[in-house]
Design a protein around this motif. Structure first.
Motif, PDB file in Angstrom:
ATOM      1  N   UNK A 259       0.831  -1.196   0.000  1.00  0.00           N
ATOM      2  CA  UNK A 259       0.000   0.000   0.000  1.00  0.00           C
ATOM      3  C   UNK A 259       0.869   1.251   0.000  1.00  0.00           C
ATOM      4  N   UNK A 260       0.319   2.321  -0.546  1.00  0.00           N
ATOM      5  CA  UNK A 260       0.934   3.643  -0.477  1.00  0.00           C
ATOM      6  C   UNK A 260       0.262   4.380   0.664  1.00  0.00           C
ATOM      7  N   UNK A 331      -5.559   2.031   9.771  1.00  0.00           N
ATOM      8  CA  UNK A 331      -4.135   2.122  10.107  1.00  0.00           C
ATOM      9  C   UNK A 331      -3.258   2.359   8.882  1.00  0.00           C
ATOM     10  N   UNK A 332      -3.841   2.264   7.695  1.00  0.00           N
ATOM     11  CA  UNK A 332      -3.028   2.382   6.474  1.00  0.00           C
ATOM     12  C   UNK A 332      -3.640   3.377   5.484  1.00  0.00           C
ATOM     13  N   UNK A 333      -4.299   4.386   5.996  1.00  0.00           N
ATOM     14  CA  UNK A 333      -4.929   5.384   5.126  1.00  0.00           C
ATOM     15  C   UNK A 333      -3.872   6.263   4.467  1.00  0.00           C
ATOM     16  N   UNK A 334      -4.108   6.600   3.208  1.00  0.00           N
ATOM     17  CA  UNK A 334      -3.333   7.633   2.545  1.00  0.00           C
ATOM     18  C   UNK A 334      -4.103   8.932   2.784  1.00  0.00           C
ATOM     19  N   UNK A 335      -3.594   9.770   3.678  1.00  0.00           N
ATOM     20  CA  UNK A 335      -4.378  10.897   4.194  1.00  0.00           C
ATOM     21  C   UNK A 335      -4.823  11.869   3.113  1.00  0.00           C
ATOM     22  N   UNK A 336      -3.998  12.101   2.095  1.00  0.00           N
ATOM     23  CA  UNK A 336      -4.384  13.048   1.051  1.00  0.00           C
ATOM     24  C   UNK A 336      -5.551  12.526   0.227  1.00  0.00           C
ATOM     25  N   UNK A 337      -5.704  11.205   0.172  1.00  0.00           N
ATOM     26  CA  UNK A 337      -6.805  10.601  -0.570  1.00  0.00           C
ATOM     27  C   UNK A 337      -7.993  10.348   0.348  1.00  0.00           C
ATOM     28  N   UNK A 338      -7.717  10.141   1.615  1.00  0.00           N
ATOM     29  CA  UNK A 338      -8.778   9.896   2.574  1.00  0.00           C
ATOM     30  C   UNK A 338      -9.246   8.463   2.581  1.00  0.00           C
ATOM     31  N   UNK A 341      -4.901   3.116  -0.143  1.00  0.00           N
ATOM     32  CA  UNK A 341      -4.571   3.351  -1.553  1.00  0.00           C
ATOM     33  C   UNK A 341      -3.324   2.551  -1.922  1.00  0.00           C
ATOM     34  N   UNK A 342      -3.233   2.176  -3.199  1.00  0.00           N
ATOM     35  CA  UNK A 342      -2.051   1.477  -3.705  1.00  0.00           C
ATOM     36  C   UNK A 342      -1.699   2.020  -5.078  1.00  0.00           C
ATOM     37  N   UNK A 343      -0.427   2.054  -5.396  1.00  0.00           N
ATOM     38  CA  UNK A 343       0.011   2.403  -6.742  1.00  0.00           C
ATOM     39  C   UNK A 343      -0.211   1.196  -7.646  1.00  0.00           C
ATOM     40  N   UNK A 344      -1.056   1.362  -8.661  1.00  0.00           N
ATOM     41  CA  UNK A 344      -1.407   0.214  -9.496  1.00  0.00           C
ATOM     42  C   UNK A 344      -1.667   0.575 -10.952  1.00  0.00           C
ATOM     43  N   UNK A 345      -1.387   1.804 -11.366  1.00  0.00           N
ATOM     44  CA  UNK A 345      -1.788   2.226 -12.706  1.00  0.00           C
ATOM     45  C   UNK A 345      -0.639   2.682 -13.599  1.00  0.00           C
TER      46      UNK A 345
END
Length: 469
Positions: A259-260, A331-338, A341-345
């Protein structure tokens, strides 16, 4: 005269040498070992696999001149919702686990972009040809299919290996022109993008969304331009964010993957930011979240530049988290996205995306994650941190070199500047022409406009010396 309108001479050997020296210092070599090139050439001839989705009218939307095309999209109405198909280059199928291309990609981490060169993650025979989703040719892809409701929320997701044929390659300006002119198919991207943005607001996502300072090198020479993202770029980005959120969900459910992450800013950091905006006389609305505050700022206002600079402190600590068992989503939130999230694209350009996609394709189809992907995951965060550091340094120093080259011809000239932030007896200022940051000794407060004189500029040293007038 604004820099974007200046015609600079194309012959700039000193600047070309300085840019090459920056890459050399970072060990950023575009050339690949012979063994890597040979393996990539063999992989490029492999037969295509997957279900036939060549009937789907995919298109790609990317920056002008792109050849490493990671994503293609197709959207159709479905009642009051939509079906979004998002095809991602099937790089896992072209890279032999443990092979020469794999090993080299782990060393490189990501594609590096310089003003006059690109240092690719994979050999061009793959990244710009066989694995790239170029138009009018059959390509293998991992196709995500999202069923969205009337709000843009995901109701269901599938992921399959497929053969596709992109109908057209569009650059952002052309895509924006078509949408503005009423193109029905592309207009669906606007609808879905705006619905997804509304969902981002509801989950308190946040973005700096600052204009980019871009180095442009063309037949007219070198210059620096400030460019605000077009609306279509934001709508297109929402498809990528949606895909990353679904990739995170799949991996969290399986307890495996990468995860990111980015921690939420502390209360102290938010209060410090609020105090900075108050000093600039830009108040928050009662109960307003910092993301909503940033979103409504007028990007044309001088104070906004200073506010965005102060807001950078809220967006710190981004990292990668390897999953090895159950983890709570909070516990693994990407705060800017809320959201998680994972890098997948962007697997043609980032190592982590290939590993994540291998996890997701297996999980989505009820299979065990390939052993090679599980074994590779623990080493990915460090590779990505190292490559991100190189990419940031390359971008920063290249921009500074070009700015020094431009200003070396303007010694003694007076320029307009905006104070962005204070650092002891100095201030970071944003020059209006060229649009870059520099430092100057001044007592001026943030968001104050001042005049500065160019005292010296060295391309080789990437330094700019200014005096307040």
């Amino acid at each position: 005269m604004p820099l974007r309108q200046q015609r600079l001479r194309a012959d700039a050997p000193e600047l070309t040498a300085a840019l090459a020296a920056i890459r050399d210092d970072l060990g950023a070599d575009a050339a690949f070992p012979a063994s890597v090139e040979a393996e990539a050439a063999r992989s490029a001839t492999r037969p295509l696999e997957g279900v036939d989705r060549t009937d789907v009218p995919f298109v790609t939307i990317d920056p002008e001149g792109s050849t490493d095309l990671d994503q293609a999209l197709a959207i159709e109405a479905d009642g009051d919702g939509h079906v979004v198909r998002y095809a991602i280059a099937d790089v896992p199928a072209f890279v032999e686990p443990g092979g020469a291309v794999d090993a080299e990609a782990r060393l490189r981490g990501q594609t590096l972009y310089a003003p006059d060169a690109r240092v690719p993650l994979h050999p061009p025979v793959l990244s710009e040809d066989a694995a790239s989703l170029l138009p009018d040719v059959e390509r293998q892809a991992l196709v995500w299919t999202f069923a969205l409701d009337a709000t843009g929320a995901v109701r269901s997701t599938t992921l399959e290996r497929a053969r596709i044929r992109s109908r057209e390659q569009l650059a952002y300006p052309e895509a924006q022109r078509r949408i503005d002119a009423g193109d029905a198919a592309l207009g669906l991207l606007r609808i879905v993008g705006e619905r997804r943005i509304a969902l981002e607001v509801a989950r308190e996502g946040a973005s700096l969304d600052a204009p980019d300072e871009e180095v442009v090198h063309d037949e007219d020479g070198w210059r620096i331009e400030r460019r605000a993202p077009l609306p279509v770029e934001q709508w297109n980005a929402q498809l990528s964010l949606m895909t990353g959120m679904e990739a995170a969900r799949l991996q969290l459910e399986a307890g495996a993957g990468i995860l990111r992450t980015m921690p939420r800013p502390t209360s102290a950091a938010i209060e410090e930011f609020r105090a900075a905006t108050a000093a600039l006389d830009v108040p928050w609305l009662p109960g307003e979240h910092y993301g909503a505050f940033l979103r409504r700022l007028d990007r044309e206002e001088p104070t906004t530049v200073a506010i965005l600079a102060a807001a950078r402190r809220l967006f710190r600590g981004a990292d990668y988290r390897v999953l090895d068992g159950p983890v709570a989503a909070d516990d693994v939130v990407q705060a800017a996205i809320g959201a998680p999230y994972a890098h997948a694209t962007a697997p043609l350009r980032r190592l982590v995306d290939r590993i994540v996609l291998a996890h997701c394709e297996a999980i989505a189809n009820g299979r065990e994650v390939p052993a090679w992907a599980r074994e590779a995951a623990p080493g990915v965060p460090e590779a990505m941190r190292a490559s991100a550091s190189r990419a940031s340094q390359l971008e920063r120093e290249s921009l500074q070199a070009v700015a020094a080259w431009v200003l070396a011809a303007r010694i003694g000239d007076e320029l307009d500047a905006l104070v962005v932030e204070r650092r002891d007896d100095e201030a970071v200022v944003q020059l209006v022409d060229p649009p870059v940051e520099a430092r100057v000794v001044t007592a001026a407060a943030p968001a104050t406009r001042i005049r500065v004189r160019v005292r010296a500029a060295s391309v080789a040293d990437r330094t700019i010396e200014l005096d307040e007038v």
